[in-house]
Design an enzyme around this catalytic site. Structure first.
Site, short mmCIF file in Angstrom:
data_model
loop_
_atom_site.label_atom_id
_atom_site.label_comp_id
_atom_site.label_asym_id
_atom_site.label_seq_id
_atom_site.Cartn_x
_atom_site.Cartn_y
_atom_site.Cartn_z
CB SER A 156 -0.96 -0.05 1.20
OG SER A 156 -1.97 0.92 1.08
CG ASP A 250 -7.13 -2.00 -3.64
OD1 ASP A 250 -7.40 -0.79 -3.61
OD2 ASP A 250 -6.08 -2.47 -3.17
CG HIS A 280 -6.04 -1.82 0.24
ND1 HIS A 280 -5.17 -1.54 -0.80
CD2 HIS A 280 -5.51 -1.24 1.34
CE1 HIS A 280 -4.16 -0.82 -0.34
NE2 HIS A 280 -4.34 -0.62 0.96
#
Length: 313
Positions: A156, A250, A280
């Site tokens: 991320s 996501d 995610h």
């Protein structure tokens, strides 16, 4: 509207519901200190411990203006082909050494590589480029300290930071041997692809992505800043071999595809895999969701292979 009831299986829904019980979807509307407390508690609930043979040491990299906390994971049966520099996720405002502690320990256990997790400075107390500067400094330290090559890995926000470091170190005499980016935020086009089709995905929405960017930049327009948005780079040549693994459900998934395409178009090596039906943050689901377990095995394999200067994709 995307039908998540058909895309997401029962195991993954159970993971989403467990996550939401500790970290509700409206947490983004709380203050940052409140968000951190909620996030830290949620991470503790998913903590999976260490595998036998892995030890960890918490220390700091002393810099002229600040010290960067790091945690070094070592394997009782080490593979010294490479070391892994890991940057955690958390939207640039959450997380630290503890939030991804078991993930890094498991990477160390399953690859044999020494893993160094970087506790970079967080926004809003430290606006961009503070986090990038810390991971960059950690890379420079690792390149000086280790005899083996450095492999970048992050999820991320951490994937964003790793990619930015990869772009910044192409001329380094010990540039990264590779990078493994897990559902990274790379600054893609918010008007198309997964940013539209998965704008309201469970676990991360397009609104969340905008919120984190706003907090990280202090609301300043920094369009074109490669250290903020690696996809803004006009030159994708000479980047290290790259593996990108994203979640289908996501808004960030298209960033992985776009980054892969640009590296390949520039003559480099890049492989992108979109995990069907995953969301995610699924690293925390690797011990309770079959799809996440299989994906983490893919991640471990990518780290292992790139660390040996091999390419199998």
């Amino acid at each position: 509207m995307t039908d998540y009831k058909t895309l997401i299986d029962a195991e993954t829904w159970a993971f989403i519901e467990k996550t939401n019980s500790y970290y509700p979807p409206d947490t983004i509307d709380y203050t940052v200190p409140q968000q951190r407390a909620i996030y830290d508690r949620m991470c503790r609930e998913f903590f999976a411990g260490y595998r036998q043979g892995v030890t960890a040491e918490t220390t700091v990299i002393a810099m002229p203006t600040n010290s960067i906390p790091i945690r070094i994971y070592r394997n009782a049966a080490p593979d010294k082909a490479a070391m892994v520099l890991y940057a955690h996720g958390g939207g640039f405002i959450l997380g630290g050494l503890d939030s991804h502690d078991d993930v890094c320990a498991e990477l160390c256990a399953r690859t044999g590589y020494e893993v160094v997790s970087v506790d970079y400075r967080l926004a809003p107390e430290h606006l961009h480029p503070a986090a990038f500067d810390d991971v960059m400094d950690a890379f420079e330290w690792a390149a000086r300290t280790y005899d083996c090559p450095v492999l970048l890995c992050g999820d991320s926000a951490g994937g964003n930071l790793c990619a930015a470091v990869a772009h910044a170190t192409r001329g380094h005499k010990k540039k990264p041997i590779g990078q493994v980016l897990i559902y990274p935020s790379l600054g893609g086009d918010h008007s198309r692809g997964s940013y539209v089709t998965h704008a309201e995905a469970p676990m991360l929405t397009a609104r969340d992505v905008e919120f984190y960017k706003h907090i990280r930049t202090g609301g300043m327009n920094q369009t074109g800043d490669i250290t903020l948005s690696p996809l803004a780079d006009a030159d994708f040549a000479y980047l290290p071999p790259t593996v990108l693994i994203t979640a289908e459900c996501d808004p960030l998934s298209s960033d992985g595809e776009a980054y892969r395409d640009r590296v390949v178009a520039a003559g480099g090596r890049a492989w992108w895999f979109e995990e069907p039906g995953l969301v995610h943050g699924y690293l925390r689901a690797r011990h309770m969701v079959g799809r996440a377990r299989a994906s983490f095995t893919r991640i471990v394999e990518a780290v292992s292979v790139l660390g040996k200067s091999e390419w199998i994709w």
